[in-house]
Design an enzyme around this catalytic site. Sequence first.
Site, PDB file in Angstrom:
ATOM      1  N   GLU A   1      -5.297  -0.203   0.202  1.00 11.68           N
ATOM      2  CA  GLU A   1      -4.911  -0.551  -1.167  1.00 11.68           C
ATOM      3  C   GLU A   1      -3.416  -0.383  -1.464  1.00 11.68           C
ATOM      4  OE1 GLU A   1      -7.137   1.778  -0.370  1.00 11.68           O
ATOM      5  OE2 GLU A   1      -6.900   3.602  -1.565  1.00 11.68           O
ATOM      6  N   ASN A   2      -2.659   0.175  -0.533  1.00  8.86           N
ATOM      7  CA  ASN A   2      -1.203   0.183  -0.737  1.00  8.86           C
ATOM      8  C   ASN A   2      -0.574  -1.159  -0.367  1.00  8.86           C
ATOM      9  OD1 ASN A   2      -1.873   0.874   1.983  1.00  8.86           O
ATOM     10  ND2 ASN A   2       0.247   1.468   2.326  1.00  8.86           N
TER      11      ASN A   2
END
Lengths: 218, 237
Positions: A46-47
């Site tokens: 999710e980064n």
Amino acid sequence: MLDKNGIAKRIAKEVKDGMYVNLGIGIPTLVANYIPDGVNVVLQSENGILGMGPFPFEGEQDADLINAGKQTVTLLPGSSIFSSAVSFGMIRAQRVHLTILGAMEVSENGDIANWKIPGKMVKGMGGAMDLVASAKNIIVAMQHVNKAGESKLLPKCELPLTGINCVKKIVTELAVLDVLPQGGFRLLERAPGVSVEQIKNATAGKLVVEGEIPEMIL
Amino acid sequence: MINKVVKDVNAALEGITDNMTLLVGGFGLCGIPENSIAGLVKKGVKGLTCISNNAGVDDFGLGLLLQTKQIKKMISSYVGENAEFERQMLSGELEVELIPQGTLATRCLMAGLGIPFFPTPAGVGTEVAIGKEVKTITYNGETKDYLIEKAFEADFSIVKAWKGDTAGNLIFRSTARNFNEPMAMAGKITIAEVEELVEVGQLNPDQIHVPGIYVNRIFKGEQYEKRIEQITVRKRG
């Protein structure tokens, strides 16, 4: 009874060809090691990664390339990079098919608590609240009981919630369970050598046992 | 072209005063504006509210501004790995607001898009929802509750890019893009530090991640340590 790798191995069987999958920190990360050859999946971090690969070879680590657990990783051919805003956009828009994450508690109506122990541990929710609020399919990987021997499968969560009515399936060292839409944990499989009685004793929430419960095949 | 170049970090941080709200880019230690953080320590401004996904580690990143007690409040999604942070939070010296990571990113993006508020399902039914408006919305055939979240209103955004040109156009490298992209779009004044500063015409317009209109000041960072929080590797063979 399963160890951490056993739990990861069992969960890997839920990962189907063509899926985009987000793996949380801890046991979920291990799932990547057990996805069978021929099952093509894309791992989302999710980064801002789709197509996350394994750890780099020694000396090839890149400070600009990490996963959501802040570990150095690599990119696979066909991967893409995007901002945190777009990353959570694709999660919210339900393009990510499967989310696998850890939990401190799960309730019989699918609530999950995994980000805070008041007065003890306050690290924050990171992306977990966004993931559980939007993902269509959420599998929890966790131990059936906590270190004090208390069940983590409860009638109602006692810790601050991460999300409500969202967990679909739970895999522990003892069992595979579904969360029923009307509430309750339905026992689907037993871990090798574990009896239904043992699972009953370790489950504080409502446990639904129908017919013969097969031992899981790993 | 409008020239956005300032001569150094001190010129870039001009106008940042006590009690201001700053958006600070990066994820963990990846893509943090190292030179600007060092500049803020030197400048000594106090009472800051910092909005950043994480709070650095004890001796690097925003951890440096915590050591000097220049931060009054942190707004973050995840703050593990920082003992001094934990100490200040538990003693009440530091105010902390934890918010979901996607909400944090979107509150930045919406500020850059001029959208004052937006609905998100993240945090519904949790303590994050306390005091917030809840709306039930049907979208794509699915009816669910959403929290109404607000776009950030921050005085300055401080971001780090890989390359930038004198017009303020920015290109990020790999996952150092993270919050830097939406934060660059969000500040009333955006400061960008870059590893490489080039003349206009040297970046391919098709490959710009943040158009220069969002960037007010740009400078080349003197040096980059680019510390890695967790080196994970595999053996060859």
